[in-house]
Design an enzyme around this catalytic site. Structure first.
Site, mmCIF file in Angstrom:
data_model
loop_
_atom_site.group_PDB
_atom_site.id
_atom_site.type_symbol
_atom_site.label_atom_id
_atom_site.label_comp_id
_atom_site.label_asym_id
_atom_site.label_seq_id
_atom_site.Cartn_x
_atom_site.Cartn_y
_atom_site.Cartn_z
ATOM 1 N N ARG A 40 -89.342 -21.888 -24.532
ATOM 2 C CA ARG A 40 -89.732 -22.962 -23.614
ATOM 3 C C ARG A 40 -89.071 -24.298 -23.901
ATOM 4 O O ARG A 40 -89.066 -25.182 -23.059
ATOM 5 C CB ARG A 40 -91.254 -23.118 -23.657
ATOM 6 N N GLN A 74 -86.320 -24.379 -18.325
ATOM 7 C CA GLN A 74 -87.525 -25.054 -17.814
ATOM 8 C C GLN A 74 -87.970 -24.576 -16.436
ATOM 9 O O GLN A 74 -89.161 -24.445 -16.170
ATOM 10 C CB GLN A 74 -87.327 -26.564 -17.816
ATOM 11 N N ASP A 101 -90.245 -21.538 -16.601
ATOM 12 C CA ASP A 101 -91.389 -21.605 -17.506
ATOM 13 C C ASP A 101 -92.717 -21.399 -16.764
ATOM 14 O O ASP A 101 -93.397 -22.353 -16.374
ATOM 15 C CB ASP A 101 -91.364 -22.951 -18.243
ATOM 16 N N SER A 161 -95.965 -22.874 -18.347
ATOM 17 C CA SER A 161 -96.215 -24.286 -18.024
ATOM 18 C C SER A 161 -96.711 -24.449 -16.593
ATOM 19 O O SER A 161 -97.666 -25.184 -16.344
ATOM 20 C CB SER A 161 -94.942 -25.116 -18.205
ATOM 21 N N TYR A 218 -95.556 -26.078 -30.796
ATOM 22 C CA TYR A 218 -96.929 -25.586 -30.814
ATOM 23 C C TYR A 218 -97.661 -26.104 -32.052
ATOM 24 O O TYR A 218 -97.037 -26.592 -32.993
ATOM 25 C CB TYR A 218 -96.948 -24.055 -30.818
#
Ligand code: NAD
Length: 388
Positions: free
Chosen positions: A121, A127, A130, A133, A228
């Site tokens: 990601r 992007q 993704d 998201s 993360y």
């Protein structure tokens, strides 16, 4: 190459993998699109809209027999896997780290499985693909609307001839994609928003959306890899819960979104913290799943009110409750990934490419993604002993 869009059959799932608006990009790349009749019904997209955009409408049997690549939202069920054949490819949110057995079943069948949730990601060129998201964004928005509906008072400050309503105090725990959208949505409704995360860089992000960042002494920094969070130690967790308890009692609404990849979500709202909340308060636990949730009392898929009047809501698939909007974004994500994998009108998987290498889970009858393979391989037998 024929690309099929399957009708989702999982309970409560109303999204669809492609929407008619993205079809022209696929047909321009030389792909033929087959859509299973009724695939868009849950998202209020009639079959005729797909046909109008150039797709061929087919029954399930024709889809599974004829498509080279099948696009889906959720992983296929056992019955659906049984209809797949060797050499076919399935692309979707397959959750191989949560359900490696499905990946193993797809490998056994000779199906190539490609999972959007394995996408790297942080790569900027990924992007547009993704889906985690885009779907978390929908979830964060919807969680606030659900909280506002369940809360028996106003979110904004309101001055009327009948008196003044104080703004709601909203706390957002976990400031990833969903948390940021929840902050923005709650602010737009006029609430006073506080937010907290264990990754210090989220402070500025939360503040830029108008939230006050809660600084806790118990966990200074728990950033992990890839943007993360890492899992907290038992001591950190206890100290964090203790410190959070003091704040939670003063809140009207708590929205929790905290996740640690591949692990049980951390408990941030304990049973004691719920006991200390005012009657009429609302908790929406976005992290709740079969593994547990951020609130100790959450029951996934259920809404209930505690003896002290706190409503706890633990939705199990928020994006599916806004199916048209969620499908529109998802369709862009999955078609961007598909087009990335297609060359001259056919699938050409180059495992030297970072996106392809990360997302291909099974190929040629085997699980090729290491993290998933480790989960299904028997534990190694220790020298002179037996496997655990
Ligand atoms: P996620 O769903 O894994 O977790 C949600 C949030 O919970 C995270 O912010 C995490 O830090 C937080 N959290 C975990 N344990 C916690 C605890 N004990 N207490 C409080 N908070 C806790 O996260 P996500 O929304 O998928 O995003 C993860 C990261 O990926 C973010 O840094 C995000 O910005 C990043 N991301 C980057 C890109 C990109 O660079 N293109 C795209 C998407 C996401």
């Amino acid at each position: 190459m024929k690309v099929g869009v399957a009708r989702e059959r999982a309970p409560g799932e109303r999204r669809v993998a492609l929407v008619p608006e993205v079809l022209s990009k696929l047909t321009a790349a030389g792909l033929e699109v087959l859509v299973e009749a009724g695939a868009g019904a849950g998202a209020a997209i009639p079959d005729s809209a797909y046909v109008g955009a150039g797709a061929k409408l087919v029954k399930a049997a024709e889809l599974y027999a004829g498509a080279d690549v099948i696009l889906r939202v959720q992983k296929p069920s056992k019955e659906e896997i049984d209809q797949l054949r060797k050499g076919q490819t399935v692309i979707g949110l397959l959750s191989p780290l949560i359900d490696p057995q499905t990946a193993a079943a797809l490998a056994d069948r000779g199906v190539t499985a490609i999972s959007l949730d394995a996408l790297p990601r942080t790569l900027s060129r990924a992007q547009g693909m993704d889906a985690l998201s885009s779907q978390a964004n929908v979830g964060g928005y919807k969680a606030v609307l659900i909280a506002a509906t369940a809360f028996g008072r106003y979110f904004p400050l309101l001055t009327t001839a009948a008196g003044t309503a104080k703004p709601a105090n909203v706390l957002v725990l976990g400031i990833g994609v969903a948390g940021l959208q929840a902050i923005g949505t709650a602010r737009r409704l006029g609430a006073v928003v506080r937010a907290y995360d264990v990754r210090p860089e989220t402070k500025e992000q939360a503040e830029s959306l108008g939230a006050q960042f809660l600084v806790l002494k118990s966990v200074a920094d728990a950033s992990g890899s890839g943007g993360y969070a890492r899992e907290l130690t038992a001591e950190e967790r206890a100290a964090q819960q203790q410190e959070l308890n003091d704040h939670i009692g003063a809140m009207d609404v708590v929205i929790t979104t905290a996740q640690v990849p591949g692990r049980r979500p951390p408990v941030l709202v304990t049973a004691d913290a719920v006991k200390a909340m005012k009657s009429g308060s609302v908790i929406v636990d976005m992290a709740a799943s079969a593994l547990g949730g951020n609130c100790e009392l959450s029951r996934v898929g259920e809404t209930f009110t505690t003896d002290n009047g706190v409503t706890i809501i633990a939705p199990d698939n928020l994006p599916a409750t806004m199916p048209a909007g969620a499908s529109q974004f998802y369709a862009r994500n999955i078609s961007a990934l598909l087009l990335h994998l297609v060359k001259d009108g056919a699938l050409a998987l180059d495992l030297g490419d970072e996106i392809t290498a990360a997302t291909v889970i099974t190929r040629d009858g085997a699980i090729v993604q290491e993290a998933t393979r480790k989960l299904v391989e028997p534990a190694p037998v220790a020298a002179g002993g037996t496997s655990a």
